[in-house]
Enzyme design. Structure first.
Site, short mmCIF file in Angstrom:
data_model
loop_
_atom_site.label_atom_id
_atom_site.label_comp_id
_atom_site.label_asym_id
_atom_site.label_seq_id
_atom_site.Cartn_x
_atom_site.Cartn_y
_atom_site.Cartn_z
N HIS A 97 9.60 -16.82 18.43
CA HIS A 97 8.81 -15.59 18.28
C HIS A 97 8.45 -15.06 19.66
O HIS A 97 8.21 -15.84 20.59
CB HIS A 97 7.54 -15.87 17.46
CG HIS A 97 6.82 -14.60 17.14
ND1 HIS A 97 5.93 -14.02 18.00
CD2 HIS A 97 6.90 -13.77 16.06
CE1 HIS A 97 5.48 -12.88 17.46
NE2 HIS A 97 6.06 -12.71 16.29
N GLU A 169 13.74 -8.78 16.01
CA GLU A 169 12.36 -8.33 16.21
C GLU A 169 12.25 -7.76 17.63
O GLU A 169 11.94 -8.51 18.57
CB GLU A 169 11.40 -9.51 16.07
CG GLU A 169 11.35 -10.13 14.69
CD GLU A 169 9.94 -10.60 14.36
OE1 GLU A 169 9.38 -10.11 13.40
OE2 GLU A 169 9.40 -11.44 15.10
C1 PEP Z 1 5.63 -10.37 14.16
O1 PEP Z 1 4.69 -10.76 14.83
O2 PEP Z 1 6.67 -11.05 13.99
C2 PEP Z 1 5.53 -9.06 13.50
C3 PEP Z 1 6.60 -8.59 12.91
O3 PEP Z 1 4.31 -8.47 13.57
P1 PEP Z 1 3.93 -6.99 13.11
O4 PEP Z 1 4.57 -6.72 11.77
O5 PEP Z 1 2.45 -7.00 13.02
O6 PEP Z 1 4.45 -6.05 14.16
#
Ligand code: PEP
Length: 263
Positions: A97, A169
């Site tokens: 992450h 992400e």
């Molecule tokens: C994350 O921390 O993996 C995430 C997707 O957070 P958010 O949806 O709050 O941006």
């Protein structure tokens, strides 16, 4: 067809009592839904994992850790092993992450060791991949993603690759005000699938799930999950309440029905 996924990472939120309350509300809601076509996970903090696994045991919701160590045991203060996660009822583990990379100095070389151990222990690794704002501005997003994914799966035989979930992400979209645009997400997911195709095989590319995370909400989620190469939504803040997660799960379950009709 790849099974779609709805997942949420709780970060450092939810005590045991709060976890039980969340599970009770989500469990009651999910009992009235047909969610059999999708996979659902929640990633509580370590101390709430056991409570979550037992509170969700009669539902389709599976639990996972937010990190793990690559070793089985030993002098690794503050860490937990894959076996410990399995013992706590986990089916998944999140790796790489952006907050782990940014604040705790994790690298994809370590992620590679963790992927190997997680799969061997029977856990599904959710491998986070994403470029920073600076890398995006320099036009390096796809090169960065390629490096991250190839390092993470290095040494794994082809047949093991579909056992991982790749989570695109973008680091600049996590915890922000806006998700990446659907066009941008479609390009990155297609590029990631192309990396799997080129460096592994067509079969690996077709079978491996790539989910999107980064400021997903019930409002923007519909257009993101509608993208052909997007196999699920990975949500932070918008799913920190059971009601919020229920809305995301509903979007994913609807998309699964639509995608299967058009397949
Ligand atoms: C994350 O921390 O993996 C995430 C997707 O957070 P958010 O949806 O709050 O941006």
């Amino acid at each position: 067809m790849r099974r779609l996924i709805a997942g949420t990472g709780w970060k450092m939120n939810n005590t045991v009592a709060e976890t039980r309350r969340y599970a009770q509300i989500l469990g009651q809601w999910s009992a009235g839904q047909d969610l059999s076509a999708i996979d659902i996970f929640v990633l509580p903090p370590f101390t709430s994992l056991h409570a979550a696994a037992s509170a969700f045991s009669d539902t389709l919701v599976r639990t996972g850790g937010q990190n793990m160590h690559w070793d089985d045991s030993g002098g690794w203060t503050g860490e937990v092993s894959a076996g410990m996660l399995v013992e706590a009822g986990c089916r998944y583990v999140e790796l790489a992450h952006s907050e782990r990379l940014q604040h705790f100095g994790e690298t994809y070389a370590c992620v590679r060791l963790k992927v190997d151990k997680a799969i061997s222990a029977g856990l599904t690794p959710i491998i986070c991949l994403g470029e920073t704002a600076k890398e995006k501005a320099a036009g390096r997003a796809d090169a960065v993603l390629m490096e991250q994914v190839l390092t993470s799966i290095e040494g794994q035989p082809d047949q093991r690759i579909p056992e991982v979930v790749l989570a695109y992400e973008p680091r600049w979209a996590i915890g922000g005000a806006e998700a990446a645009s659907p066009d941008y997400v479609a390009e990155r997911h297609a590029a990631l699938r192309e990396v799997l195709r080129k460096h592994r095989s067509e079969e690996v590319a077709q079978q491996t799930r790539i989910i999107y995370g980064g400021s997903v909400t019930p409002e923007n989620g519909k257009s993101l999950i509608g993208i052909a190469d997007v196999d699920g939504l990975f949500v932070g803040r918008a799913a920190w309440t059971p009601e919020g997660f229920a809305r995301i799960i509903e979007l994913v379950a609807t998309a699964a029905r639509e995608k299967s009709l058009s397949a």
